[in-house]
Structures are given as structure tokens and as C-alpha cells.
Design a protein around this motif. Structure first.
Motif, PDB file in Angstrom:
ATOM      1  N   PHE A 221       0.824  -1.211   0.000  1.00  0.00           N
ATOM      2  CA  PHE A 221       0.000   0.000   0.000  1.00  0.00           C
ATOM      3  C   PHE A 221       0.859   1.262   0.000  1.00  0.00           C
ATOM      4  O   PHE A 221       0.553   2.227  -0.711  1.00  0.00           O
ATOM      5  CB  PHE A 221      -0.948  -0.008   1.206  1.00  0.00           C
ATOM      6  CG  PHE A 221      -1.940   1.118   1.175  1.00  0.00           C
ATOM      7  CD1 PHE A 221      -3.008   1.097   0.303  1.00  0.00           C
ATOM      8  CD2 PHE A 221      -1.786   2.208   2.014  1.00  0.00           C
ATOM      9  CE1 PHE A 221      -3.921   2.147   0.254  1.00  0.00           C
ATOM     10  CE2 PHE A 221      -2.684   3.258   1.985  1.00  0.00           C
ATOM     11  CZ  PHE A 221      -3.757   3.228   1.101  1.00  0.00           C
ATOM     12  N   GLU A 222       1.926   1.258   0.777  1.00  0.00           N
ATOM     13  CA  GLU A 222       2.807   2.435   0.799  1.00  0.00           C
ATOM     14  C   GLU A 222       3.417   2.679  -0.570  1.00  0.00           C
ATOM     15  O   GLU A 222       3.579   3.834  -1.002  1.00  0.00           O
ATOM     16  CB  GLU A 222       3.905   2.252   1.857  1.00  0.00           C
ATOM     17  CG  GLU A 222       3.415   2.302   3.286  1.00  0.00           C
ATOM     18  CD  GLU A 222       2.832   3.650   3.681  1.00  0.00           C
ATOM     19  OE1 GLU A 222       3.197   4.659   3.052  1.00  0.00           O
ATOM     20  OE2 GLU A 222       2.014   3.695   4.620  1.00  0.00           O
ATOM     21  N   ASP A 223       3.759   1.611  -1.274  1.00  0.00           N
ATOM     22  CA  ASP A 223       4.286   1.765  -2.630  1.00  0.00           C
ATOM     23  C   ASP A 223       3.214   2.333  -3.560  1.00  0.00           C
ATOM     24  O   ASP A 223       3.505   3.188  -4.406  1.00  0.00           O
ATOM     25  CB  ASP A 223       4.779   0.417  -3.151  1.00  0.00           C
ATOM     26  CG  ASP A 223       5.362   0.520  -4.552  1.00  0.00           C
ATOM     27  OD1 ASP A 223       6.414   1.157  -4.707  1.00  0.00           O
ATOM     28  OD2 ASP A 223       4.737  -0.017  -5.497  1.00  0.00           O
ATOM     29  N   LEU A 224       1.978   1.877  -3.380  1.00  0.00           N
ATOM     30  CA  LEU A 224       0.875   2.361  -4.209  1.00  0.00           C
ATOM     31  C   LEU A 224       0.693   3.870  -4.078  1.00  0.00           C
ATOM     32  O   LEU A 224       0.582   4.591  -5.076  1.00  0.00           O
ATOM     33  CB  LEU A 224      -0.416   1.638  -3.805  1.00  0.00           C
ATOM     34  CG  LEU A 224      -1.673   1.992  -4.599  1.00  0.00           C
ATOM     35  CD1 LEU A 224      -1.713   1.218  -5.908  1.00  0.00           C
ATOM     36  CD2 LEU A 224      -2.933   1.701  -3.777  1.00  0.00           C
ATOM     37  N   ILE A 225       0.657   4.353  -2.841  1.00  0.00           N
ATOM     38  CA  ILE A 225       0.360   5.778  -2.622  1.00  0.00           C
ATOM     39  C   ILE A 225       1.596   6.665  -2.738  1.00  0.00           C
ATOM     40  O   ILE A 225       1.500   7.884  -2.599  1.00  0.00           O
ATOM     41  CB  ILE A 225      -0.312   5.994  -1.262  1.00  0.00           C
ATOM     42  CG1 ILE A 225       0.582   5.536  -0.120  1.00  0.00           C
ATOM     43  CG2 ILE A 225      -1.668   5.283  -1.223  1.00  0.00           C
ATOM     44  CD1 ILE A 225      -0.007   5.808   1.268  1.00  0.00           C
TER      45      ILE A 225
ATOM     46  N   ALA B  97      -3.004   9.081  -6.609  1.00  0.00           N
ATOM     47  CA  ALA B  97      -2.267   8.464  -5.506  1.00  0.00           C
ATOM     48  C   ALA B  97      -2.280   9.370  -4.276  1.00  0.00           C
ATOM     49  O   ALA B  97      -2.468   8.893  -3.138  1.00  0.00           O
ATOM     50  CB  ALA B  97      -0.834   8.165  -5.931  1.00  0.00           C
ATOM     51  N   LYS B  98      -2.105  10.656  -4.482  1.00  0.00           N
ATOM     52  CA  LYS B  98      -2.126  11.603  -3.364  1.00  0.00           C
ATOM     53  C   LYS B  98      -3.508  11.669  -2.734  1.00  0.00           C
ATOM     54  O   LYS B  98      -3.648  11.815  -1.512  1.00  0.00           O
ATOM     55  CB  LYS B  98      -1.687  12.989  -3.856  1.00  0.00           C
ATOM     56  CG  LYS B  98      -0.223  13.043  -4.268  1.00  0.00           C
ATOM     57  CD  LYS B  98       0.134  14.396  -4.878  1.00  0.00           C
ATOM     58  CE  LYS B  98       1.595  14.411  -5.333  1.00  0.00           C
ATOM     59  NZ  LYS B  98       1.942  15.703  -6.008  1.00  0.00           N
TER      60      LYS B  98
ATOM     61  N   MET C  51      -4.922  -5.113 -10.378  1.00  0.00           N
ATOM     62  CA  MET C  51      -6.029  -4.179 -10.589  1.00  0.00           C
ATOM     63  C   MET C  51      -5.945  -2.980  -9.641  1.00  0.00           C
ATOM     64  O   MET C  51      -6.178  -1.837 -10.052  1.00  0.00           O
ATOM     65  CB  MET C  51      -7.360  -4.907 -10.430  1.00  0.00           C
ATOM     66  CG  MET C  51      -7.704  -5.769 -11.635  1.00  0.00           C
ATOM     67  SD  MET C  51      -9.374  -6.456 -11.575  1.00  0.00           S
ATOM     68  CE  MET C  51      -9.086  -7.829 -10.477  1.00  0.00           C
ATOM     69  N   TYR C  52      -5.613  -3.221  -8.377  1.00  0.00           N
ATOM     70  CA  TYR C  52      -5.511  -2.130  -7.427  1.00  0.00           C
ATOM     71  C   TYR C  52      -4.455  -1.115  -7.871  1.00  0.00           C
ATOM     72  O   TYR C  52      -4.634   0.101  -7.738  1.00  0.00           O
ATOM     73  CB  TYR C  52      -5.164  -2.699  -6.049  1.00  0.00           C
ATOM     74  CG  TYR C  52      -5.408  -1.781  -4.881  1.00  0.00           C
ATOM     75  CD1 TYR C  52      -6.054  -0.560  -5.012  1.00  0.00           C
ATOM     76  CD2 TYR C  52      -5.015  -2.166  -3.595  1.00  0.00           C
ATOM     77  CE1 TYR C  52      -6.289   0.260  -3.923  1.00  0.00           C
ATOM     78  CE2 TYR C  52      -5.245  -1.356  -2.493  1.00  0.00           C
ATOM     79  CZ  TYR C  52      -5.875  -0.146  -2.656  1.00  0.00           C
ATOM     80  OH  TYR C  52      -6.100   0.654  -1.570  1.00  0.00           O
ATOM     81  N   SER C  53      -3.379  -1.608  -8.441  1.00  0.00           N
ATOM     82  CA  SER C  53      -2.301  -0.719  -8.898  1.00  0.00           C
ATOM     83  C   SER C  53      -2.766   0.239  -9.987  1.00  0.00           C
ATOM     84  O   SER C  53      -2.200   1.321 -10.164  1.00  0.00           O
ATOM     85  CB  SER C  53      -1.116  -1.544  -9.404  1.00  0.00           C
ATOM     86  OG  SER C  53      -0.563  -2.327  -8.365  1.00  0.00           O
ATOM     87  N   LYS C  54      -3.805  -0.161 -10.712  1.00  0.00           N
ATOM     88  CA  LYS C  54      -4.291   0.679 -11.805  1.00  0.00           C
ATOM     89  C   LYS C  54      -5.082   1.902 -11.314  1.00  0.00           C
ATOM     90  O   LYS C  54      -5.352   2.828 -12.087  1.00  0.00           O
ATOM     91  CB  LYS C  54      -5.165  -0.147 -12.750  1.00  0.00           C
ATOM     92  CG  LYS C  54      -4.404  -1.230 -13.510  1.00  0.00           C
ATOM     93  CD  LYS C  54      -5.305  -1.984 -14.468  1.00  0.00           C
ATOM     94  CE  LYS C  54      -4.563  -3.114 -15.175  1.00  0.00           C
ATOM     95  NZ  LYS C  54      -3.459  -2.628 -16.012  1.00  0.00           N
ATOM     96  N   THR C  55      -5.449   1.920 -10.036  1.00  0.00           N
ATOM     97  CA  THR C  55      -6.224   3.062  -9.538  1.00  0.00           C
ATOM     98  C   THR C  55      -5.438   4.349  -9.484  1.00  0.00           C
ATOM     99  O   THR C  55      -6.003   5.433  -9.474  1.00  0.00           O
ATOM    100  CB  THR C  55      -6.780   2.773  -8.130  1.00  0.00           C
ATOM    101  OG1 THR C  55      -5.698   2.522  -7.226  1.00  0.00           O
ATOM    102  CG2 THR C  55      -7.720   1.574  -8.150  1.00  0.00           C
TER     103      THR C  55
END
Length: 311
Positions: free
Chosen positions: A208-212, A219-220, A306-310
Motif C-alpha cells: 500500500f505504501e508503494d501504491l500511494i 495516488a495523493k 487491478m488495485y495498482s491501476k487506480t
């Protein structure tokens, strides 16, 4: 080739609903037909505001938004500010208020009936809040669900371990009568994603930390609205669990679900300790009519992609 999905999201936009909408908007095989708002995590006016905030950050204000039920069918009111914040979006600073004139004048349940009648057999509904709007639509048009392609519901529990209440999951507790109307009266395929299944597929804090950490507006936005709920999830479960996102994923990509169990499902309406509890008739004591597909296993690798695509 991934099938095209024509989706209506019925939701009570809090932190995980927001990310579920973002996932739907990020997927090339999804047409987000509309979003219908229902009271749940916060009151329905705040839900409408939050929906527009999500659409604005995704540059998709073309998606129509409809205001729906202000309370449960019997007038009961439950809220989840303890998790989502007073505004439903983590009480995050720096998110501009939207133009509320963009909310359509047509009431959500009436809009649902109209849209489904205009496109019979095409529409999938992702129901990620209390089911009040959908139950009302079913009462307005007795053939409503016959004209749906399918419904996926995020809600209910299998083990009585839902975080919000003693024995029942939040969405089911908010409006048990609406749940019973939908579960007992639907004439299209219904997938149900229980709370505990979501907890089996949580995202690690590192993921999750990598995602945001991405330097993007989305992302922000996710980082801002999840600050409080992330802390609560990590303290309780050691991972982040955006439950509503999984329901959208199951509609977007069929192979994301690796197991469904077909069973008759009801909801308890009267118990002083168990009102809103999902009752699964595994032993066929009540009915031979197996009316619900309970999602029990998912593909974690697909969920991560899929979550990474958000963002």
C-alpha cells in the motif's frame, strides 16, 4: 479477451467505496453508466459530495450521479464515521468541495428502473453499500432484476467476525429489510462477497505504501483519504482491507474469483443480538432453492494488478 462490463455502482461513498469507484474508472473494459448514492457510512448528502470528489479527481465528471435513500426502509439510521471520518472521506484536508448542481434531479431508485429498462440484459450492479435503493427499485418495478445482467453485493458475514457490530456486517445491519427483499426476490445471478473473505485478501503495508507513493493526483488523493482507516486496519488486522474494491474487481475480471459456493441465503430481521445477520443454509434445512453465489476465494495476484491501476 476481457468482457465489456456496463456497470452501475450503488454506494455510500466512504474511503473504500471511493477506491472502488476509482478502480471501475481505471479499467478499459468498464462503462460506468451511473453512480447511485445511498445513506450508510455517512448521510446521503455527504455521500453525494464524496462521489463528486472522486469523479473530479479522476477527471470523470461526465458520469451521472443520483441521490437516493436518506435512511433504511424502516427509517433506521446507522453510520460509520468511526472508520471513515465525519465527512466519510477520512476528514482529509485540501480536497475542494464539488459543484452540487451536478447531482441529477431524478431520484436514484427511479433512475435505476429507467436505466435498466433502457438497456435490458446489459447492466451489472455493484452494490457496495446498504441495499435500500435497489430494494425500492424492485418494489417500483417487480421485473427490475429480470432485466439486470447480474448483481454483486459486498456485505454479510460468514463467521460473525465483522468489525462493526456484534454479529452482523455493517451494510447488512444498516437495512436488513432491504437485504431480505433483494436476496429473496432477485431473478438474476447474485454474487455476495462477505466481510471475512475480504480480510483474507488484505494488502500489506509495504504494497500500500508503494501504491500511494506514486507522484500522481490520484495516488495523493488515496493517501489523504486513507490515513485514518489504514491505521485502524493495520492495528486490527495487520493489513489494509478496502472491502468494496474487491466487489468491483470481481465484476471487472471474472477470473479474479476462483471459488463461489452456491447456497440459499437469508437475513435475520428480529433477533435482539442478531438483527442483520446473514444466514447461510448450508445444510438445506430451509430451502432447496440455492439463490446466491457466495464468493469465497479470490486471486490475490489479480487483485494487486487491478488495485495498482487506480493510481
Amino acid at each position: 479477451m476481457t468482457d465489456q462490463v456496463h456497470m452501475i455502482i450503488d454506494c455510500d461513498v466512504g474511503v473504500d467505496d471511493a477506491q472502488a469507484i476509482m478502480l471501475a474508472l481505471a479499467m478499459p473494459n468498464v462503462e460506468l453508466v451511473a453512480i447511485t448514492c445511498v445513506a450508510g457510512n455517512v448521510d446521503v448528502d455527504k455521500v453525494c459530495i464524496n462521489t463528486l470528489k472522486v469523479l473530479e479527481v479522476c477527471d470523470r465528471l461526465d458520469v451521472p450521479v443520483y441521490k437516493g435513500a436518506t435512511s433504511a426502509i424502516l427509517g433506521n439510521i446507522e453510520r460509520a464515521e468511526f472508520y471513515h471520518g465525519q465527512d466519510g472521506m477520512g476528514d482529509a484536508d485540501g480536497i475542494a468541495g464539488p459543484d452540487l448542481t451536478m447531482i441529477k434531479q431524478e431520484v436514484a431508485a427511479i433512475a435505476l428502473v429507467r436505466m435498466v429498462n433502457e438497456r435490458p440484459g446489459q447492466i451489472s450492479i455493484a452494490a457496495i453499500g446498504p441495499l435500500t435503493n435497489i430494494a425500492i427499485a424492485m418494489k417500483l418495478d417487480p421485473n427490475f432484476t429480470q432485466k439486470l445482467k447480474n448483481i454483486v453485493i459486498m456485505g454479510g458475514e460468514l463467521e460473525g467476525k465483522a468489525a462493526a457490530f456484534l454479529t452482523s456486517e455493517f451494510n447488512f445491519t444498516c437495512d436488513p429489510e432491504a437485504i431480505q427483499i433483494v436476496l429473496s426476490g432477485s431473478h438474476c445471478p447474485v454474487d455476495l462477497l462477505p466481510f471475512e473473505v475480504c480480510t483474507n485478501y488484505g494488502f500489506s503495508s509495504d504494497f500500500f505504501e508503494d501504491l500511494i507513493s506514486h507522484n500522481s493526483r490520484k495516488a495523493k488523493f488515496i493517501k489523504a483519504i486513507t490515513a485514518g482507516s489504514l491505521e485502524k486496519d493495520l492495528r486490527r488486522a495487520g493489513q489494509y482491507i478496502p472491502c468494496d474494491l474487491y466487489a468491483i474487481a470481481s465484476l471487472v475480471k471474472k477470473s479474479c474469483v476462483t471459488r463461489r459456493d452456491h447456497v440459499h441465503v437469508q437475513v435475520e430481521l428480529h433477533g435482539s443480538l442478531t438483527r442483520g445477520k446473514m444466514i447461510t443454509d448450508w445444510n438445506k434445512k430451509v430451502s432447496q432453492d440455492h439463490n446466491i453465489n457466495i464468493i469465497t476465494e479470490m486471486d490475490m495476484d489479480s487483485l494487486k494488478v487491478m488495485y495498482s491501476k487506480t493510481v
